[in-house]
Design a protein around this motif. Structure first.
Motif, short mmCIF file in Angstrom:
data_model
loop_
_atom_site.label_atom_id
_atom_site.label_comp_id
_atom_site.label_asym_id
_atom_site.label_seq_id
_atom_site.Cartn_x
_atom_site.Cartn_y
_atom_site.Cartn_z
N ALA A 146 4.48 18.62 -35.50
CA ALA A 146 4.66 20.04 -35.18
C ALA A 146 3.31 20.74 -35.04
O ALA A 146 3.12 21.57 -34.15
N ALA A 147 2.37 20.39 -35.91
CA ALA A 147 1.03 20.98 -35.83
C ALA A 147 0.37 20.63 -34.51
O ALA A 147 -0.35 21.44 -33.93
N GLY A 148 0.62 19.41 -34.03
CA GLY A 148 0.04 19.01 -32.76
C GLY A 148 0.52 19.86 -31.60
O GLY A 148 -0.26 20.23 -30.71
N VAL A 149 1.80 20.19 -31.61
CA VAL A 149 2.35 21.03 -30.54
C VAL A 149 1.91 22.48 -30.68
O VAL A 149 1.43 23.11 -29.73
N LEU A 150 2.03 23.01 -31.90
CA LEU A 150 1.76 24.44 -32.13
C LEU A 150 0.27 24.78 -32.09
O LEU A 150 -0.12 25.85 -31.60
N SER A 151 -0.57 23.88 -32.62
CA SER A 151 -2.00 24.20 -32.74
C SER A 151 -2.86 23.61 -31.64
O SER A 151 -4.03 23.98 -31.53
N SER A 152 -2.33 22.70 -30.86
CA SER A 152 -3.15 22.08 -29.82
C SER A 152 -2.58 22.30 -28.44
O SER A 152 -3.18 22.99 -27.61
N ALA A 153 -1.41 21.75 -28.18
CA ALA A 153 -0.85 21.77 -26.82
C ALA A 153 -0.65 23.19 -26.30
O ALA A 153 -1.10 23.54 -25.21
N ILE A 154 0.03 24.02 -27.10
CA ILE A 154 0.32 25.38 -26.63
C ILE A 154 -0.95 26.22 -26.49
O ILE A 154 -1.19 26.81 -25.43
N PRO A 155 -1.80 26.31 -27.53
CA PRO A 155 -3.02 27.14 -27.38
C PRO A 155 -3.96 26.66 -26.28
O PRO A 155 -4.58 27.47 -25.60
N PHE A 156 -4.11 25.33 -26.10
CA PHE A 156 -5.00 24.83 -25.06
C PHE A 156 -4.58 25.36 -23.70
O PHE A 156 -5.39 25.85 -22.91
N LEU A 157 -3.29 25.24 -23.39
CA LEU A 157 -2.79 25.70 -22.10
C LEU A 157 -2.88 27.22 -21.97
O LEU A 157 -3.29 27.74 -20.93
N VAL A 158 -2.51 27.93 -23.04
CA VAL A 158 -2.55 29.39 -23.02
C VAL A 158 -3.98 29.89 -22.80
O VAL A 158 -4.22 30.77 -21.97
N ASP A 159 -4.93 29.32 -23.54
CA ASP A 159 -6.32 29.76 -23.42
C ASP A 159 -6.87 29.51 -22.02
O ASP A 159 -7.61 30.33 -21.48
N LEU A 160 -6.51 28.36 -21.45
CA LEU A 160 -7.00 28.02 -20.12
C LEU A 160 -6.60 29.08 -19.11
O LEU A 160 -7.43 29.56 -18.32
N PHE A 161 -5.34 29.47 -19.12
CA PHE A 161 -4.87 30.44 -18.14
C PHE A 161 -5.24 31.87 -18.51
O PHE A 161 -5.46 32.70 -17.62
N ALA A 162 -5.36 32.17 -19.81
CA ALA A 162 -5.77 33.50 -20.22
C ALA A 162 -7.21 33.78 -19.81
O ALA A 162 -7.55 34.90 -19.40
N LEU A 163 -8.07 32.76 -19.89
CA LEU A 163 -9.48 32.94 -19.54
C LEU A 163 -9.68 33.20 -18.05
O LEU A 163 -10.76 33.58 -17.62
N ARG A 164 -8.63 32.99 -17.25
CA ARG A 164 -8.71 33.31 -15.83
C ARG A 164 -8.28 34.74 -15.55
O ARG A 164 -8.39 35.23 -14.44
N ARG A 165 -7.78 35.41 -16.59
CA ARG A 165 -7.30 36.78 -16.44
C ARG A 165 -8.20 37.80 -17.13
O ARG A 165 -8.16 38.99 -16.79
N VAL A 166 -8.96 37.36 -18.14
CA VAL A 166 -9.80 38.28 -18.90
C VAL A 166 -11.22 37.73 -18.98
O VAL A 166 -11.42 36.51 -18.88
N PRO A 167 -12.22 38.59 -19.17
CA PRO A 167 -13.60 38.13 -19.29
C PRO A 167 -13.81 37.30 -20.56
O PRO A 167 -13.11 37.47 -21.55
N THR A 168 -14.80 36.41 -20.52
CA THR A 168 -15.07 35.54 -21.66
C THR A 168 -15.37 36.33 -22.93
O THR A 168 -14.87 36.02 -24.00
N GLN A 169 -16.21 37.41 -22.82
CA GLN A 169 -16.57 38.15 -24.01
C GLN A 169 -15.36 38.90 -24.59
O GLN A 169 -15.23 39.07 -25.80
N PHE A 170 -14.47 39.38 -23.72
CA PHE A 170 -13.27 40.05 -24.21
C PHE A 170 -12.34 39.06 -24.90
O PHE A 170 -11.68 39.38 -25.89
N PHE A 171 -12.29 37.84 -24.37
CA PHE A 171 -11.50 36.79 -25.02
C PHE A 171 -12.00 36.59 -26.45
O PHE A 171 -11.21 36.51 -27.39
N GLY A 172 -13.32 36.51 -26.61
CA GLY A 172 -13.88 36.32 -27.94
C GLY A 172 -13.55 37.46 -28.87
O GLY A 172 -13.21 37.26 -30.04
N LEU A 173 -13.62 38.70 -28.38
CA LEU A 173 -13.30 39.85 -29.21
C LEU A 173 -11.82 39.89 -29.59
O LEU A 173 -11.46 40.17 -30.73
#
Length: 290
Positions: free
Chosen positions: A206-233
């Motif tokens: 469950a940790a593999g799905v919740l902490s790796s698979a889902i966030p990896f994909l979400v972050d990849l596509f989110a970083l195409r919508r918001v600036p890198t520094q805003f992502f960090g904040l």
């Protein structure tokens, strides 16, 4: 566009919550198979899921594309092991708070707006309050959490580069696959020495799905919508979620000063979000912006 920013923020919030619930679930398996065993299973799950989702065409990758992918694979492997070992030694809230210093550093280094710098400078002392030294301080755990922070900063920058050079989730999928292969011998040794129970194995999966698979994909596509520094904040929401999830799932309690610091961190995140809209921050950067 405002719609893209809202969508990106929703993705980041969902990915952050998934990551912290996954970390708490992983902590439940530590007594049986240890952090290394959980990380190995997590990496295998992430590699399998992202390989199916991204379908990377490995043979077509150029050297320019392989370099950030390999670096991202190394970051995955190091970040996860150092963070989970820190969680085992420090607890979820403290370990994640220290890890958050990585995105804060990205925000300070990459921001071109005064409001972002101010918000980062407000959030950083609050994170330090949460990690303040005490009589029972585990300095090795703190060092491992800071290593995870460094890896998280690298992850933000590398994931953006991978997303620019490779379509879809191909880059993240390839990096997760390589990291999973690296953990095959490690995981086999750990699981032979510490045989998992069905419950601990399920928690690690469950940790593999919740902490790796889902966030990896979400972050990849989110970083195409918001600036890198805003992502960090915006990732300042992680200490808040970690404290809440740690309390609900693991029964880890915090002092009033810790909760006050969490409110400050959350407030800085909100101000940064409002400032991003008010000043019309661009939703994505281009090579000419660097």
């Amino acid at each position: 566009m405002a719609t893209e920013r809202v969508g990106g923020m929703a993705m980041m919030l969902g990915g952050a919550l998934s990551s912290q619930v996954g970390a708490a679930t992983a902590a439940l398996a530590f007594p049986v198979i240890g952090p290394a065993g959980v990380v190995a299973v997590r990496q295998w799950v992430a590699g399998a899921v992202l390989l199916a989702a991204g379908r990377p065409r490995l043979r077509s990758f150029t050297g320019r594309e392989w370099r950030p992918v390999l670096a991202l694979a190394l970051v995955f492997a190091t970040m996860n092991l150092s963070l989970y070992t820190a969680i085992d030694r420090l607890g979820l809230g403290l370990a994640v708070t220290l890890e958050f210093l990585g995105p804060i550093a990205v925000a300070l280094a990459g921001s071109r707006r005064l409001v972002d710098v101010i918000c980062a400078l407000i959030a950083a002392p609050a994170a330090i309050v949460l990690a303040r030294p005490q009589a029972s301080t585990d300095y090795l755990g703190i060092g491992l959490a800071l290593l995870a922070a460094t890896c998280w900063a690298c992850y933000i920058l590398l994931n953006r580069t991978v997303g620019e050079r490779l379509p879809g989730a191909q880059g993240s999928a390839a990096a997760a696959l390589i990291s999973a292969l690296v953990y095959v011998p490690v995981g086999l040794v750990v699981l032979v020495l510490h045989p998992p129970t069905p419950y601990s194995l399920g928690e690690a999966l469950a940790a593999g799905v919740l902490s790796s698979a889902i966030p990896f994909l979400v972050d990849l596509f989110a970083l195409r919508r918001v600036p890198t520094q805003f992502f960090g904040l915006f990732m300042s929401v992680n200490p808040v979620l970690a404290a809440l999830v740690g309390f609900v799932v693991l029964g880890q309690r915090l002092a009033w000063l810790d909760w006050a610091a969490i409110v400050v961190v959350a407030g800085a995140m909100v101000v940064a979000s409002v400032g991003s809209w008010a000043f019309g921050t661009r939703s994505r950067s281009r090579p000419s912006d660097r």
